[in-house]
Design a protein around this motif. Structure first.
Motif, mmCIF file in Angstrom:
data_model
loop_
_atom_site.group_PDB
_atom_site.id
_atom_site.type_symbol
_atom_site.label_atom_id
_atom_site.label_comp_id
_atom_site.label_asym_id
_atom_site.label_seq_id
_atom_site.Cartn_x
_atom_site.Cartn_y
_atom_site.Cartn_z
ATOM 1 N N MET A 1 0.816 -1.210 0.000
ATOM 2 C CA MET A 1 0.000 0.000 0.000
ATOM 3 C C MET A 1 0.854 1.267 0.000
ATOM 4 S SD MET A 1 -2.890 1.232 2.755
ATOM 5 C CE MET A 1 -3.908 -0.210 2.518
ATOM 6 N N LYS A 2 2.028 1.222 0.577
ATOM 7 C CA LYS A 2 2.842 2.426 0.744
ATOM 8 C C LYS A 2 3.215 3.074 -0.588
ATOM 9 C CE LYS A 2 6.019 2.617 3.922
ATOM 10 N NZ LYS A 2 7.171 2.294 4.771
ATOM 11 N N ASN A 3 3.259 2.269 -1.679
ATOM 12 C CA ASN A 3 3.608 2.815 -2.989
ATOM 13 C C ASN A 3 2.414 2.854 -3.942
ATOM 14 O OD1 ASN A 3 6.419 3.076 -2.323
ATOM 15 N ND2 ASN A 3 6.572 0.849 -2.510
ATOM 16 N N SER A 4 1.203 2.734 -3.413
ATOM 17 C CA SER A 4 0.005 2.655 -4.242
ATOM 18 C C SER A 4 -0.287 3.965 -4.966
ATOM 19 C CB SER A 4 -1.209 2.298 -3.370
ATOM 20 O OG SER A 4 -1.077 1.008 -2.805
ATOM 21 N N LEU A 5 -0.942 3.827 -6.117
ATOM 22 C CA LEU A 5 -1.494 4.989 -6.783
ATOM 23 C C LEU A 5 -2.687 5.482 -5.970
ATOM 24 C CD1 LEU A 5 -1.769 6.942 -9.224
ATOM 25 C CD2 LEU A 5 -3.262 5.206 -10.276
ATOM 26 N N THR A 30 4.216 15.669 -0.725
ATOM 27 C CA THR A 30 5.517 15.007 -0.783
ATOM 28 C C THR A 30 5.418 13.634 -1.428
ATOM 29 O OG1 THR A 30 5.150 14.163 1.468
ATOM 30 C CG2 THR A 30 6.385 16.225 1.247
ATOM 31 N N TYR A 31 4.241 13.056 -1.432
ATOM 32 C CA TYR A 31 3.993 11.770 -2.101
ATOM 33 C C TYR A 31 3.500 12.073 -3.507
ATOM 34 C CZ TYR A 31 2.298 7.001 -2.870
ATOM 35 O OH TYR A 31 2.097 5.726 -3.350
ATOM 36 N N GLY A 32 4.191 11.528 -4.513
ATOM 37 C CA GLY A 32 3.917 11.937 -5.885
ATOM 38 C C GLY A 32 3.127 10.970 -6.733
ATOM 39 N N ASN A 33 2.863 9.754 -6.249
ATOM 40 C CA ASN A 33 2.161 8.765 -7.064
ATOM 41 C C ASN A 33 0.652 8.916 -6.876
ATOM 42 O OD1 ASN A 33 1.706 6.636 -8.809
ATOM 43 N ND2 ASN A 33 2.057 5.058 -7.243
ATOM 44 N N TRP A 34 0.102 9.930 -7.515
ATOM 45 C CA TRP A 34 -1.324 10.198 -7.395
ATOM 46 C C TRP A 34 -1.899 10.638 -8.731
ATOM 47 C CZ3 TRP A 34 -2.213 15.120 -8.970
ATOM 48 C CH2 TRP A 34 -1.221 16.093 -8.732
ATOM 49 N N GLU A 35 -3.207 10.520 -8.837
ATOM 50 C CA GLU A 35 -3.981 11.164 -9.888
ATOM 51 C C GLU A 35 -5.079 11.952 -9.200
ATOM 52 O OE1 GLU A 35 -6.231 8.525 -12.380
ATOM 53 O OE2 GLU A 35 -7.273 7.595 -10.696
ATOM 54 N N GLU A 100 1.480 11.076 2.159
ATOM 55 C CA GLU A 100 2.615 10.238 2.574
ATOM 56 C C GLU A 100 2.390 9.652 3.967
ATOM 57 O OE1 GLU A 100 7.403 10.718 3.580
ATOM 58 O OE2 GLU A 100 6.224 12.442 2.933
ATOM 59 N N THR A 101 2.001 10.498 4.900
ATOM 60 C CA THR A 101 1.824 10.063 6.282
ATOM 61 C C THR A 101 0.650 9.108 6.414
ATOM 62 O OG1 THR A 101 2.705 12.175 7.042
ATOM 63 C CG2 THR A 101 1.479 10.866 8.643
ATOM 64 N N GLN A 102 -0.439 9.418 5.760
ATOM 65 C CA GLN A 102 -1.640 8.602 5.894
ATOM 66 C C GLN A 102 -1.471 7.227 5.255
ATOM 67 O OE1 GLN A 102 -5.089 10.742 4.578
ATOM 68 N NE2 GLN A 102 -6.469 9.566 5.886
ATOM 69 N N LEU A 103 -0.844 7.180 4.092
ATOM 70 C CA LEU A 103 -0.584 5.883 3.456
ATOM 71 C C LEU A 103 0.288 4.994 4.342
ATOM 72 C CD1 LEU A 103 0.133 6.454 -0.340
ATOM 73 C CD2 LEU A 103 -1.587 4.936 0.651
#
Length: 286
Positions: A1-5, A30-35, A100-103
């Protein structure tokens, strides 16, 4: 989950003044793997013009005829590609480390649903959050019967959770979050990141909690739905019935003060039918 889209669902309606701020907070993550799925629910202001100034391939804009916030969120979630969904209202914003923190918290603690603490602004001024709105953690279906204890812009959940608790009820112009979080809390424990990573802005007349009348009736509808789902054990059914009785009595008192005795009697009769195990058409509570 930590690297999930992460699919960010951002519905908006006539929020040109605020949506740029919300989207800036997404771009600052800070977490960039999003849409980010922006669903314009038929805005008539300059929303589209504001959004045209944002050029990032992770941002997806679509427009639909006005269906209300529930319909807009459902549209966004149906179109998204992520295994994890984060909700953001167009007048709220996030702190940079929110995703980032929530994931990481969800992955480390095994939660399918999680929220963060939040900072409140009312009329542009920071205010203290009343104690009764303190967020719990874990299993809290009983507490969620009384009031909505999960804030959409603070929330992140997996597709597994969505398949159980979704979709949002498009027949409810308000309290749609109370309705869905009842189903969530019945089926899942809810995690809490004890850090204020969401900024919630309120105190304006265009907000649903202010401009949509008869919120008590919509909460009654939500309770009737969960009772008629046949998914409550005897203990939870008893708690839900007691909460329904209290909300019906409050609604009746308001009707009687306004001289609407027929409406008060109508809703009481509906309550009696539910109490006696009879199903009622939900459109009578829309």
């Amino acid at each position: 989950m930590k690297n999930s889209l992460v699919s960010i669902i951002l519905p908006t309606y006539n929020r040109a003044e605020f949506i740029g701020r919300a989207l800036d907070s997404v771009l600052s993550q800070t977490y960039g793997n999003w849409e980010c799925r922006i669903i314009d629910d038929g805005s008539t202001d300059e929303t589209e013009t504001v959004l045209s100034g944002f050029d990032d391939p992770r941002i997806h804009y679509s427009r639909q005829e006005n269906q209300g916030v529930s319909g807009a969120r459902n549209t966004g979630i149906a179109a998204c590609r992520g295994d994890v969904v984060a909700l953001l209202d167009s007048d709220d914003e996030w702190m940079p480390r929110k995703l980032e923190t929530q994931l990481a918290y969800m992955a480390g603690n095994g939660y399918e649903i999680c929220q963060t603490e939040e900072i409140w602004y009312r009329g542009g001024r920071r205010v203290n959050q009343p104690a009764r709105y303190a967020k719990p953690e874990g299993w809290f279906f009983e507490a969620s019967l009384e009031m909505c204890l999960i804030s959409p812009s603070c929330t992140m959940f997996t597709r597994k959770a969505w398949e159980v608790m979704g979709p949002f009820d498009t027949a409810m112009p308000s309290c749609e979050d109370y309705d869905m979080w009842l189903r969530a809390c019945l089926n899942f424990p809810v995690g809490l990141v004890r850090e204020a990573l969401t900024i919630k802005h309120g105190g304006r007349p265009d907000q649903l909690s202010v401009c949509v009348p008869c919120a008590d009736l919509h909460r009654i509808r939500a309770l009737v739905k969960i009772l008629q789902s046949r998914k409550l054990d005897d203990a939870y059914r008893g708690l839900a019935m007691e909460s329904l009785r209290r909300k019906v009595e409050i609604y009746m008192q308001g009707c009687e003060k306004r001289g609407k005795k027929d409406e008060a009697e109508r809703v009481w009769n509906l309550f009696c039918m539910v109490r006696d195990g009879k199903d009622i058409p939900l459109n009578t509570l829309s």
